[in-house]
Design an enzyme around this catalytic site. Structure first.
Site, PDB file in Angstrom:
ATOM      1  N   TYR A   1       0.814  -1.221   0.000  1.00  0.00           N
ATOM      2  CA  TYR A   1       0.000   0.000   0.000  1.00  0.00           C
ATOM      3  C   TYR A   1       0.849   1.273   0.000  1.00  0.00           C
ATOM      4  O   TYR A   1       0.343   2.348  -0.264  1.00  0.00           O
ATOM      5  CB  TYR A   1      -1.074  -0.003   1.107  1.00  0.00           C
ATOM      6  CG  TYR A   1      -0.626  -0.308   2.520  1.00  0.00           C
ATOM      7  CD1 TYR A   1       0.086   0.605   3.278  1.00  0.00           C
ATOM      8  CD2 TYR A   1      -0.965  -1.523   3.117  1.00  0.00           C
ATOM      9  CE1 TYR A   1       0.457   0.330   4.583  1.00  0.00           C
ATOM     10  CE2 TYR A   1      -0.597  -1.820   4.427  1.00  0.00           C
ATOM     11  CZ  TYR A   1       0.114  -0.882   5.151  1.00  0.00           C
ATOM     12  OH  TYR A   1       0.487  -1.156   6.447  1.00  0.00           O
TER      13      TYR A   1
ATOM     14  N   LYS B   1       5.506   4.087   5.811  1.00  0.00           N
ATOM     15  CA  LYS B   1       6.136   3.246   4.782  1.00  0.00           C
ATOM     16  C   LYS B   1       6.371   4.054   3.503  1.00  0.00           C
ATOM     17  O   LYS B   1       7.361   3.832   2.798  1.00  0.00           O
ATOM     18  CB  LYS B   1       5.278   2.017   4.496  1.00  0.00           C
ATOM     19  CG  LYS B   1       5.141   1.044   5.664  1.00  0.00           C
ATOM     20  CD  LYS B   1       6.399   0.204   5.888  1.00  0.00           C
ATOM     21  CE  LYS B   1       6.136  -0.949   6.832  1.00  0.00           C
ATOM     22  NZ  LYS B   1       7.340  -1.735   7.132  1.00  0.00           N
TER      23      LYS B   1
HETATM   24  C1  HXC Z   1      -5.512   2.538  18.334  1.00  0.00           C
HETATM   25  C2  HXC Z   1      -3.536   2.134  19.453  1.00  0.00           C
HETATM   26  C3  HXC Z   1      -3.618   0.757  19.140  1.00  0.00           C
HETATM   27  C4  HXC Z   1      -4.745   0.307  18.373  1.00  0.00           C
HETATM   28  C5  HXC Z   1      -1.827   1.074  20.314  1.00  0.00           C
HETATM   29  N1  HXC Z   1      -2.428   2.285  20.197  1.00  0.00           N
HETATM   30  N2  HXC Z   1      -2.546   0.138  19.691  1.00  0.00           N
HETATM   31  N3  HXC Z   1      -4.462   3.003  19.057  1.00  0.00           N
HETATM   32  N4  HXC Z   1      -5.667   1.242  18.007  1.00  0.00           N
HETATM   33  N5  HXC Z   1      -4.912  -0.965  18.032  1.00  0.00           N
HETATM   34  C6  HXC Z   1      -1.983   3.545  20.763  1.00  0.00           C
HETATM   35  C7  HXC Z   1      -1.921   3.495  22.274  1.00  0.00           C
HETATM   36  O1  HXC Z   1      -3.198   3.744  22.861  1.00  0.00           O
HETATM   37  C8  HXC Z   1      -0.943   4.632  22.561  1.00  0.00           C
HETATM   38  O2  HXC Z   1      -1.542   5.898  22.460  1.00  0.00           O
HETATM   39  C9  HXC Z   1       0.039   4.529  21.405  1.00  0.00           C
HETATM   40  O3  HXC Z   1      -0.656   3.823  20.363  1.00  0.00           O
HETATM   41  C10 HXC Z   1       1.281   3.752  21.785  1.00  0.00           C
HETATM   42  O4  HXC Z   1       0.875   2.488  22.274  1.00  0.00           O
HETATM   43  P1  HXC Z   1       1.816   1.589  23.189  1.00  0.00           P
HETATM   44  O5  HXC Z   1       1.143   0.292  23.382  1.00  0.00           O
HETATM   45  O6  HXC Z   1       2.239   2.375  24.387  1.00  0.00           O
HETATM   46  O7  HXC Z   1       3.108   1.482  22.232  1.00  0.00           O
HETATM   47  P2  HXC Z   1       4.301   0.481  22.232  1.00  0.00           P
HETATM   48  O8  HXC Z   1       4.350  -0.337  23.493  1.00  0.00           O
HETATM   49  O9  HXC Z   1       5.477   1.269  21.867  1.00  0.00           O
HETATM   50  O10 HXC Z   1       3.914  -0.573  21.065  1.00  0.00           O
HETATM   51  C11 HXC Z   1       3.933  -0.167  19.715  1.00  0.00           C
HETATM   52  C12 HXC Z   1       2.758  -0.749  18.925  1.00  0.00           C
HETATM   53  C13 HXC Z   1       2.651  -2.291  19.146  1.00  0.00           C
HETATM   54  C14 HXC Z   1       2.971  -0.390  17.462  1.00  0.00           C
HETATM   55  C15 HXC Z   1       1.458  -0.112  19.420  1.00  0.00           C
HETATM   56  O11 HXC Z   1       1.568  -2.829  18.387  1.00  0.00           O
HETATM   57  C16 HXC Z   1       3.928  -3.007  18.763  1.00  0.00           C
HETATM   58  O12 HXC Z   1       4.812  -3.166  19.603  1.00  0.00           O
HETATM   59  N6  HXC Z   1       4.059  -3.454  17.493  1.00  0.00           N
HETATM   60  C17 HXC Z   1       5.276  -4.119  16.975  1.00  0.00           C
HETATM   61  C18 HXC Z   1       5.014  -5.271  16.062  1.00  0.00           C
HETATM   62  C19 HXC Z   1       4.026  -5.011  14.964  1.00  0.00           C
HETATM   63  O13 HXC Z   1       3.242  -4.067  14.974  1.00  0.00           O
HETATM   64  N7  HXC Z   1       4.028  -5.926  13.952  1.00  0.00           N
HETATM   65  C20 HXC Z   1       3.123  -5.853  12.804  1.00  0.00           C
HETATM   66  C21 HXC Z   1       3.872  -5.462  11.602  1.00  0.00           C
HETATM   67  S1  HXC Z   1       2.932  -5.820  10.161  1.00  0.00           S
HETATM   68  P3  HXC Z   1      -2.020   6.753  23.763  1.00  0.00           P
HETATM   69  O14 HXC Z   1      -2.497   8.032  23.204  1.00  0.00           O
HETATM   70  O15 HXC Z   1      -3.105   5.929  24.394  1.00  0.00           O
HETATM   71  O16 HXC Z   1      -0.808   6.882  24.620  1.00  0.00           O
HETATM   72  C22 HXC Z   1       3.077  -4.517   9.090  1.00  0.00           C
HETATM   73  C23 HXC Z   1       2.530  -4.566   7.698  1.00  0.00           C
HETATM   74  C24 HXC Z   1       1.405  -5.490   7.419  1.00  0.00           C
HETATM   75  O17 HXC Z   1       3.632  -3.557   9.413  1.00  0.00           O
HETATM   76  C25 HXC Z   1       0.829  -5.295   6.045  1.00  0.00           C
HETATM   77  C26 HXC Z   1      -0.400  -6.052   5.720  1.00  0.00           C
HETATM   78  C27 HXC Z   1      -0.455  -7.527   5.987  1.00  0.00           C
HETATM   79  P1  NAP Z   2       6.595  -8.821  13.395  1.00  0.00           P
HETATM   80  O1  NAP Z   2       6.951 -10.246  13.623  1.00  0.00           O
HETATM   81  O2  NAP Z   2       5.694  -8.163  14.366  1.00  0.00           O
HETATM   82  O3  NAP Z   2       7.941  -8.016  13.228  1.00  0.00           O
HETATM   83  C1  NAP Z   2       8.184  -6.744  13.711  1.00  0.00           C
HETATM   84  C2  NAP Z   2       9.503  -6.758  14.435  1.00  0.00           C
HETATM   85  O4  NAP Z   2       9.883  -5.417  14.710  1.00  0.00           O
HETATM   86  C3  NAP Z   2       9.451  -7.497  15.767  1.00  0.00           C
HETATM   87  O5  NAP Z   2      10.512  -8.426  15.829  1.00  0.00           O
HETATM   88  C4  NAP Z   2       9.639  -6.408  16.799  1.00  0.00           C
HETATM   89  O6  NAP Z   2      10.383  -6.889  17.914  1.00  0.00           O
HETATM   90  C5  NAP Z   2      10.401  -5.352  16.015  1.00  0.00           C
HETATM   91  N1  NAP Z   2      10.146  -4.004  16.544  1.00  0.00           N
HETATM   92  C6  NAP Z   2       8.953  -3.387  16.669  1.00  0.00           C
HETATM   93  N2  NAP Z   2       9.101  -2.185  17.206  1.00  0.00           N
HETATM   94  C7  NAP Z   2      10.432  -2.019  17.413  1.00  0.00           C
HETATM   95  C8  NAP Z   2      11.192  -0.976  17.953  1.00  0.00           C
HETATM   96  N3  NAP Z   2      10.647   0.152  18.390  1.00  0.00           N
HETATM   97  N4  NAP Z   2      12.544  -1.133  18.013  1.00  0.00           N
HETATM   98  C9  NAP Z   2      13.123  -2.282  17.580  1.00  0.00           C
HETATM   99  N5  NAP Z   2      12.434  -3.298  17.057  1.00  0.00           N
HETATM  100  C10 NAP Z   2      11.105  -3.175  16.993  1.00  0.00           C
HETATM  101  O7  NAP Z   2       5.875  -8.651  11.977  1.00  0.00           O
HETATM  102  P2  NAP Z   2       6.286  -9.137  10.495  1.00  0.00           P
HETATM  103  O8  NAP Z   2       5.017  -9.480   9.831  1.00  0.00           O
HETATM  104  O9  NAP Z   2       7.376 -10.131  10.532  1.00  0.00           O
HETATM  105  O10 NAP Z   2       6.813  -7.772   9.854  1.00  0.00           O
HETATM  106  C11 NAP Z   2       8.149  -7.644   9.396  1.00  0.00           C
HETATM  107  C12 NAP Z   2       8.216  -6.551   8.335  1.00  0.00           C
HETATM  108  O11 NAP Z   2       7.439  -6.941   7.204  1.00  0.00           O
HETATM  109  C13 NAP Z   2       7.661  -5.217   8.798  1.00  0.00           C
HETATM  110  O12 NAP Z   2       8.426  -4.183   8.230  1.00  0.00           O
HETATM  111  C14 NAP Z   2       6.283  -5.194   8.209  1.00  0.00           C
HETATM  112  O13 NAP Z   2       5.790  -3.899   8.025  1.00  0.00           O
HETATM  113  C15 NAP Z   2       6.548  -5.889   6.887  1.00  0.00           C
HETATM  114  N6  NAP Z   2       5.366  -6.443   6.246  1.00  0.00           N
HETATM  115  C16 NAP Z   2       4.783  -7.576   6.746  1.00  0.00           C
HETATM  116  C17 NAP Z   2       3.687  -8.098   6.095  1.00  0.00           C
HETATM  117  C18 NAP Z   2       3.030  -9.374   6.560  1.00  0.00           C
HETATM  118  O14 NAP Z   2       2.025  -9.753   5.977  1.00  0.00           O
HETATM  119  N7  NAP Z   2       3.551 -10.046   7.554  1.00  0.00           N
HETATM  120  C19 NAP Z   2       3.165  -7.463   4.967  1.00  0.00           C
HETATM  121  C20 NAP Z   2       3.772  -6.302   4.504  1.00  0.00           C
HETATM  122  C21 NAP Z   2       4.884  -5.804   5.149  1.00  0.00           C
HETATM  123  P3  NAP Z   2      10.141  -6.307  19.388  1.00  0.00           P
HETATM  124  O15 NAP Z   2       8.658  -6.270  19.592  1.00  0.00           O
HETATM  125  O16 NAP Z   2      10.849  -7.279  20.277  1.00  0.00           O
HETATM  126  O17 NAP Z   2      10.777  -4.967  19.399  1.00  0.00           O
END
Ligand code: HXC
Ligand code: NAP
Length: 284
Positions: free
Chosen positions: A148, A165
């Site tokens: 996207y 992104k």
């Molecule tokens: C609305 C949300 C929310 C949600 C968190 N927040 N989750 N708001 N809906 N579902 C808000 C919280 O209320 C807070 O705001 C702020 O975001 C920060 O949240 P924290 O939980 O304190 O943040 P943190 O502990 O730093 O965690 C970061 C995170 C968490 C992004 C929220 O999900 C995470 O750690 N993600 C890492 C892994 C990840 O996301 N993997 C997926 C990647 S897939 P307030 O105002 O309340 O303080 C990808 C592409 C996929 O990227 C493509 C398609 C398949």
């Molecule tokens: P994932 O397993 O959740 O990977 C995200 C990784 O990022 C975790 O290992 C997490 O480890 C690390 N991370 C998150 N916040 C961080 C921070 N603040 N500092 C350091 N590390 C951090 O998800 P995934 O699906 O494998 O995604 C990998 C990549 O692929 C991402 O860039 C995502 O956007 C991309 N992508 C995934 C998909 C899909 O379908 N899976 C599709 C399109 C793009 P910690 O939580 O331990 O920090």
């Protein structure tokens, strides 16, 4: 397809290497002889991946760091250099994402995703880019974005991620030109859906939505990790030396499926096509 020693001598720094696609890339790179340094916030998954690589006879190390914090990234880069002597490759894979109605987002929610994805990727790129320019060593960067962003389409309900992104992609194309003279290559991969715990738990709203996503894909399936890791290996290898500033989509034509005006005709059963064809044949 790849020679098992093709990454021998390489030292790769990979963010988010403890889970999901990052873990799969770390394992694949190490299986081809690379030394792999992984970073993330949680120690446990990083430690496990390193143990898995070492158990298979490879070399790996980790450092816990939050990529939002530039000082922490610098410390991780220092540690990686101390561990392996130098780093020649960076993979910006760490990400944060969730689905939400945009009007409900807090400013902190938006900043959190921008901080991890855009600022985090810049921090790592800057930390290693500066070293490579000073050392005149050259370098190689791969950014993991999303379809996207790479299609300029954006996506509803993941606005912070779409913005972040898109920014990473702009950094990819900009630096490909600016840093080519330093022999630093920078490319991106835009994956479609690849099952991972991190993405699925946050983005697949229901089993029904997951089935819908699979059914909508022209290939009727999600991506396999080895398909993405093999593409990453190729783009980071010497075989791809002249590819710079490129973003390769790997999604089974998912985004194209959504783009074409008449693509929804895929819903028509063959019987309806046959009726239309018969009617046309009668007329002529
Ligand atoms: C609305 C949300 C929310 C949600 C968190 N927040 N989750 N708001 N809906 N579902 C808000 C919280 O209320 C807070 O705001 C702020 O975001 C920060 O949240 P924290 O939980 O304190 O943040 P943190 O502990 O730093 O965690 C970061 C995170 C968490 C992004 C929220 O999900 C995470 O750690 N993600 C890492 C892994 C990840 O996301 N993997 C997926 C990647 S897939 P307030 O105002 O309340 O303080 C990808 C592409 C996929 O990227 C493509 C398609 C398949
Ligand atoms: P994932 O397993 O959740 O990977 C995200 C990784 O990022 C975790 O290992 C997490 O480890 C690390 N991370 C998150 N916040 C961080 C921070 N603040 N500092 C350091 N590390 C951090 O998800 P995934 O699906 O494998 O995604 C990998 C990549 O692929 C991402 O860039 C995502 O956007 C991309 N992508 C995934 C998909 C899909 O379908 N899976 C599709 C399109 C793009 P910690 O939580 O331990 O920090």
């Amino acid at each position: 397809m790849f020679d098992k020693n093709m990454f021998k001598g390489r030292a790769i720094f990979l963010t988010g290497g403890g889970t999901g696609l990052g873990r799969s890339m770390a394992l694949h790179f190490a299986s081809l002889g690379a030394r792999v340094f992984i970073a993330g916030r949680r120690e446990e998954p990083l430690k496990e991946v390193c143990a898995e690589i070492q158990g298979a006879g490879g070399e790996a190390a980790y450092f816990t760091c939050d990529v939002r914090d530039y000082a922490a990234v610098e410390a991780a880069a220092d540690k990686a250099y101390a561990q392996f002597g130098a780093i020649d490759t960076l993979v910006n894979n760490a990400a944060g994402n969730f689905i939400a109605r945009t009007e409900k987002l807090s400013a902190n929610a938006f900043n959190t995703v921008i901080g991890i994805v855009l600022n985090g990727s810049f921090h790592c790129t800057q930390a290693f880019g500066k070293r490579w320019i000073a050392e005149k060593s050259g370098g190689n960067i791969l950014n993991i974005v999303t379809t996207y962003a790479s299609t300029n389409a954006g996506s509803a309900f993941v606005v912070p991620s779409a913005c972040a992104k898109a920014g990473v992609l702009a950094m990819t194309t900009s630096l490909a030109v600016e840093w080519a003279k330093y022999r630093i290559r920078i490319n991106a991969i835009a994956p479609g859906p690849f099952p991972t715990e991190g993405a699925w738990s946050r983005l697949m709203a229901s089993k029904q939505f997951e089935e819908h996503a699979k059914e909508k894909n022209p290939m009727k399936r999600f991506g396999r990790h080895e398909e993405l890791t093999s593409l990453a290996v190729f783009l980071l290898s010497d075989m791809a030396e002249y590819i710079n500033g490129e973003c390769v989509v790997i999604d089974g034509a998912q985004w194209l499926r959504g783009a074409g005006e008449f693509n929804d005709l895929l819903m028509l059963p063959d019987s309806v096509w046959e009726q239309m064809e018969a009617a046309r044949a009668k007329k002529s």
